[in-house]
Design a protein around this motif. Structure first.
Motif, PDB file in Angstrom:
ATOM      1  N   GLY A 130       4.319   1.510 -17.389  1.00 43.64           N
ATOM      2  CA  GLY A 130       5.575   0.806 -17.618  1.00 43.64           C
ATOM      3  C   GLY A 130       6.356   0.643 -16.337  1.00 43.64           C
ATOM      4  N   ILE A 131       7.638   0.394 -16.476  1.00 39.87           N
ATOM      5  CA  ILE A 131       8.486   0.027 -15.345  1.00 39.87           C
ATOM      6  C   ILE A 131       8.558   1.118 -14.285  1.00 39.87           C
ATOM      7  CG2 ILE A 131      10.642   0.755 -16.427  1.00 39.87           C
ATOM      8  CD1 ILE A 131      10.171  -2.317 -14.145  1.00 39.87           C
ATOM      9  N   VAL A 132       8.574   2.384 -14.673  1.00 40.76           N
ATOM     10  CA  VAL A 132       8.662   3.465 -13.684  1.00 40.76           C
ATOM     11  C   VAL A 132       7.412   3.480 -12.809  1.00 40.76           C
ATOM     12  CG1 VAL A 132       8.772   5.966 -13.361  1.00 40.76           C
ATOM     13  CG2 VAL A 132      10.231   4.857 -15.064  1.00 40.76           C
ATOM     14  N   LYS A 133       6.255   3.396 -13.427  1.00 34.94           N
ATOM     15  CA  LYS A 133       5.007   3.395 -12.661  1.00 34.94           C
ATOM     16  C   LYS A 133       4.923   2.161 -11.755  1.00 34.94           C
ATOM     17  CE  LYS A 133       0.195   4.549 -13.107  1.00 34.94           C
ATOM     18  NZ  LYS A 133      -0.243   5.845 -13.575  1.00 34.94           N
ATOM     19  N   ILE A 134       5.330   1.023 -12.260  1.00 34.60           N
ATOM     20  CA  ILE A 134       5.327  -0.203 -11.455  1.00 34.60           C
ATOM     21  C   ILE A 134       6.290  -0.054 -10.276  1.00 34.60           C
ATOM     22  CG2 ILE A 134       5.942  -2.654 -11.441  1.00 34.60           C
ATOM     23  CD1 ILE A 134       4.975  -2.704 -14.411  1.00 34.60           C
ATOM     24  N   ALA A 135       7.461   0.484 -10.515  1.00 38.11           N
ATOM     25  CA  ALA A 135       8.466   0.646  -9.459  1.00 38.11           C
ATOM     26  C   ALA A 135       8.012   1.623  -8.381  1.00 38.11           C
ATOM     27  CB  ALA A 135       9.791   1.111 -10.059  1.00 38.11           C
ATOM     28  N   LEU A 136       7.117   2.549  -8.732  1.00 33.25           N
ATOM     29  CA  LEU A 136       6.630   3.528  -7.762  1.00 33.25           C
ATOM     30  C   LEU A 136       5.421   3.031  -6.962  1.00 33.25           C
ATOM     31  CD1 LEU A 136       6.990   6.822  -9.836  1.00 33.25           C
ATOM     32  CD2 LEU A 136       8.393   6.073  -7.889  1.00 33.25           C
ATOM     33  N   GLU A 137       4.875   1.874  -7.340  1.00 33.94           N
ATOM     34  CA  GLU A 137       3.754   1.303  -6.578  1.00 33.94           C
ATOM     35  C   GLU A 137       4.291   0.758  -5.261  1.00 33.94           C
ATOM     36  OE1 GLU A 137       0.415   1.054  -7.109  1.00 33.94           O
ATOM     37  OE2 GLU A 137       0.663   2.309  -8.876  1.00 33.94           O
ATOM     38  N   PRO A 138       3.616   1.045  -4.143  1.00 35.11           N
ATOM     39  CA  PRO A 138       4.109   0.520  -2.872  1.00 35.11           C
ATOM     40  C   PRO A 138       4.041  -1.011  -2.841  1.00 35.11           C
ATOM     41  CG  PRO A 138       2.375   2.153  -2.511  1.00 35.11           C
ATOM     42  CD  PRO A 138       2.422   1.866  -3.978  1.00 35.11           C
ATOM     43  N   PRO A 139       5.069  -1.652  -2.295  1.00 35.09           N
ATOM     44  CA  PRO A 139       4.989  -3.099  -2.081  1.00 35.09           C
ATOM     45  C   PRO A 139       4.027  -3.355  -0.926  1.00 35.09           C
ATOM     46  CG  PRO A 139       6.972  -2.245  -1.068  1.00 35.09           C
ATOM     47  CD  PRO A 139       6.325  -1.098  -1.788  1.00 35.09           C
ATOM     48  N   VAL A 140       3.618  -4.585  -0.753  1.00 38.45           N
ATOM     49  CA  VAL A 140       2.681  -4.927   0.316  1.00 38.45           C
ATOM     50  C   VAL A 140       3.295  -6.035   1.170  1.00 38.45           C
ATOM     51  CG1 VAL A 140       1.386  -6.563  -1.106  1.00 38.45           C
ATOM     52  CG2 VAL A 140       0.250  -5.429   0.788  1.00 38.45           C
ATOM     53  N   SER A 141       3.049  -5.961   2.461  1.00 34.07           N
ATOM     54  CA  SER A 141       3.651  -6.948   3.366  1.00 34.07           C
ATOM     55  C   SER A 141       2.983  -8.305   3.215  1.00 34.07           C
ATOM     56  CB  SER A 141       3.547  -6.490   4.819  1.00 34.07           C
ATOM     57  OG  SER A 141       2.228  -6.633   5.284  1.00 34.07           O
ATOM     58  N   VAL A 142       3.753  -9.331   3.466  1.00 36.67           N
ATOM     59  CA  VAL A 142       3.222 -10.687   3.420  1.00 36.67           C
ATOM     60  C   VAL A 142       2.095 -10.840   4.444  1.00 36.67           C
ATOM     61  CG1 VAL A 142       4.933 -11.672   5.007  1.00 36.67           C
ATOM     62  CG2 VAL A 142       3.883 -13.120   3.262  1.00 36.67           C
ATOM     63  N   ASP A 143       2.182 -10.130   5.561  1.00 37.63           N
ATOM     64  CA  ASP A 143       1.124 -10.194   6.571  1.00 37.63           C
ATOM     65  C   ASP A 143      -0.182  -9.626   6.041  1.00 37.63           C
ATOM     66  OD1 ASP A 143       2.848 -11.360   8.448  1.00 37.63           O
ATOM     67  OD2 ASP A 143       3.487  -9.399   9.198  1.00 37.63           O
ATOM     68  N   ALA A 144      -0.113  -8.498   5.321  1.00 43.98           N
ATOM     69  CA  ALA A 144      -1.328  -7.909   4.739  1.00 43.98           C
ATOM     70  C   ALA A 144      -1.926  -8.844   3.692  1.00 43.98           C
ATOM     71  CB  ALA A 144      -1.027  -6.538   4.140  1.00 43.98           C
ATOM     72  N   VAL A 145      -1.079  -9.451   2.877  1.00 45.63           N
ATOM     73  CA  VAL A 145      -1.563 -10.393   1.865  1.00 45.63           C
ATOM     74  C   VAL A 145      -2.229 -11.589   2.540  1.00 45.63           C
ATOM     75  CG1 VAL A 145      -0.884 -11.971   0.003  1.00 45.63           C
ATOM     76  CG2 VAL A 145       0.087  -9.667   0.108  1.00 45.63           C
ATOM     77  N   ALA A 146      -1.603 -12.116   3.585  1.00 44.86           N
ATOM     78  CA  ALA A 146      -2.173 -13.267   4.297  1.00 44.86           C
ATOM     79  C   ALA A 146      -3.523 -12.912   4.924  1.00 44.86           C
ATOM     80  CB  ALA A 146      -1.199 -13.746   5.372  1.00 44.86           C
ATOM     81  N   ASN A 147      -3.624 -11.759   5.555  1.00 43.56           N
ATOM     82  CA  ASN A 147      -4.892 -11.351   6.158  1.00 43.56           C
ATOM     83  C   ASN A 147      -5.968 -11.123   5.104  1.00 43.56           C
ATOM     84  OD1 ASN A 147      -3.980 -11.544   8.794  1.00 43.56           O
ATOM     85  ND2 ASN A 147      -3.367  -9.407   8.893  1.00 43.56           N
ATOM     86  N   ALA A 148      -5.603 -10.517   3.979  1.00 42.27           N
ATOM     87  CA  ALA A 148      -6.561 -10.320   2.890  1.00 42.27           C
ATOM     88  C   ALA A 148      -7.024 -11.666   2.348  1.00 42.27           C
ATOM     89  CB  ALA A 148      -5.937  -9.478   1.780  1.00 42.27           C
ATOM     90  N   ALA A 149      -6.104 -12.630   2.256  1.00 33.13           N
ATOM     91  CA  ALA A 149      -6.458 -13.966   1.774  1.00 33.13           C
ATOM     92  C   ALA A 149      -7.456 -14.637   2.711  1.00 33.13           C
ATOM     93  CB  ALA A 149      -5.206 -14.822   1.611  1.00 33.13           C
ATOM     94  N   VAL A 150      -7.233 -14.529   3.990  1.00 31.96           N
ATOM     95  CA  VAL A 150      -8.161 -15.128   4.958  1.00 31.96           C
ATOM     96  C   VAL A 150      -9.517 -14.426   4.891  1.00 31.96           C
ATOM     97  CG1 VAL A 150      -8.605 -15.523   7.414  1.00 31.96           C
ATOM     98  CG2 VAL A 150      -6.343 -16.002   6.456  1.00 31.96           C
ATOM     99  N   ALA A 151      -9.508 -13.106   4.762  1.00 32.83           N
ATOM    100  CA  ALA A 151     -10.774 -12.367   4.624  1.00 32.83           C
ATOM    101  C   ALA A 151     -11.531 -12.837   3.381  1.00 32.83           C
ATOM    102  CB  ALA A 151     -10.514 -10.863   4.558  1.00 32.83           C
ATOM    103  N   GLY A 152     -10.813 -13.076   2.293  1.00 34.09           N
ATOM    104  CA  GLY A 152     -11.446 -13.594   1.077  1.00 34.09           C
ATOM    105  C   GLY A 152     -11.988 -14.996   1.282  1.00 34.09           C
ATOM    106  N   ALA A 153     -11.220 -15.841   1.954  1.00 29.07           N
ATOM    107  CA  ALA A 153     -11.652 -17.216   2.208  1.00 29.07           C
ATOM    108  C   ALA A 153     -12.907 -17.252   3.072  1.00 29.07           C
ATOM    109  CB  ALA A 153     -10.530 -18.010   2.876  1.00 29.07           C
ATOM    110  N   LEU A 154     -13.038 -16.265   3.951  1.00 27.57           N
ATOM    111  CA  LEU A 154     -14.208 -16.194   4.826  1.00 27.57           C
ATOM    112  C   LEU A 154     -15.382 -15.446   4.189  1.00 27.57           C
ATOM    113  CD1 LEU A 154     -12.390 -15.429   8.208  1.00 27.57           C
ATOM    114  CD2 LEU A 154     -13.393 -17.618   7.455  1.00 27.57           C
ATOM    115  N   GLY A 155     -15.195 -14.973   2.948  1.00 27.15           N
ATOM    116  CA  GLY A 155     -16.269 -14.278   2.236  1.00 27.15           C
ATOM    117  C   GLY A 155     -16.587 -12.911   2.807  1.00 27.15           C
ATOM    118  N   LYS A 156     -15.598 -12.229   3.353  1.00 24.57           N
ATOM    119  CA  LYS A 156     -15.821 -10.942   4.012  1.00 24.57           C
ATOM    120  C   LYS A 156     -15.714  -9.738   3.078  1.00 24.57           C
ATOM    121  CE  LYS A 156     -14.564 -12.255   8.681  1.00 24.57           C
ATOM    122  NZ  LYS A 156     -15.627 -11.695   9.479  1.00 24.57           N
ATOM    123  N   MET A 157     -15.522  -9.962   1.782  1.00 27.56           N
ATOM    124  CA  MET A 157     -15.323  -8.839   0.861  1.00 27.56           C
ATOM    125  C   MET A 157     -16.439  -8.736  -0.164  1.00 27.56           C
ATOM    126  SD  MET A 157     -11.258  -8.915   0.263  1.00 27.56           S
ATOM    127  CE  MET A 157     -11.116 -10.664   0.042  1.00 27.56           C
TER     128      MET A 157
END
Length: 175
Positions: A130-157
């Motif tokens: 629920g909300i408490v568990k969700i609120a305790l999850e670390p947020p992720v930086s837009v830079d990490a998301v962008a790099n993960a997206a590029v890694a996915g686009a390049l088929g590196k995962m």
């Protein structure tokens, strides 16, 4: 998309009267990309626990319906060549904003470090869903998301779903 090897979709909106249409647009983009013989498709979606929590919140229903439609279309059309990035919350930039929701990078970094600490992780692991568990999850930086997206686009995962902070951050290091 003709001639493209990958598409990364960040299409999304929250808090508008067109949330369903806007968030479903990636599903249409996936159909077009498939028809154009695009090899990989990356979609920035939303964490499963956030979807579950928000399913009965009326003002979030159109947002979640659009996200679900798009995610299903991406998965159906790209299977193992899809990368679904499912963060709980993304932060970045230099300012705060209510609509669209934005958390500045300096503050997000502090919160990410705090919520990634051992003691908080231990609390998160035993917290009820629920909300408490969700609120305790670390947020992720837009830079990490962008790099993960590029890694996915390049088929590196090896995986097609990045559904936790740790998976997104790890994928971001593959470049």
């Amino acid at each position: 998309a003709k001639g493209c090897t990958a598409v990364i979709s960040t299409i999304g909106a929250i808090g508008t009267d067109q949330d369903l249409v806007i968030n479903a647009a990636t599903g249409s983009a996936a159909l077009g990309a498939k028809a154009a013989n695009v090899d990989h498709f990356v979609y920035i979606s939303v964490a499963p626990e956030v979807k579950e929590f928000a399913k009965d919140i009326d003002f979030l229903k159109p947002y979640m319906q659009g996200k679900t439609f798009s995610q299903d279309a991406v998965s159906a059309n790209f299977a193992e060549k899809a990368t679904l990035i499912e963060p709980t919350f993304i932060y970045g930039g230099d300012s705060f904003n209510l609509n669209p929701p934005r958390v500045a990078g300096f503050y997000g970094e502090f919160i990410e470090a705090l919520l990634s600490s051992g003691p908080i992780r231990a609390i998160t692991n035993v917290a009820p869903e629920g909300i408490v568990k969700i609120a305790l999850e670390p947020p992720v930086s837009v830079d990490a998301v962008a790099n993960a997206a590029v890694a996915g686009a390049l088929g590196k995962m090896d995986t097609t779903v990045l559904d936790t902070h740790d998976k997104i951050v790890t994928a971001a290091t593959l470049l």
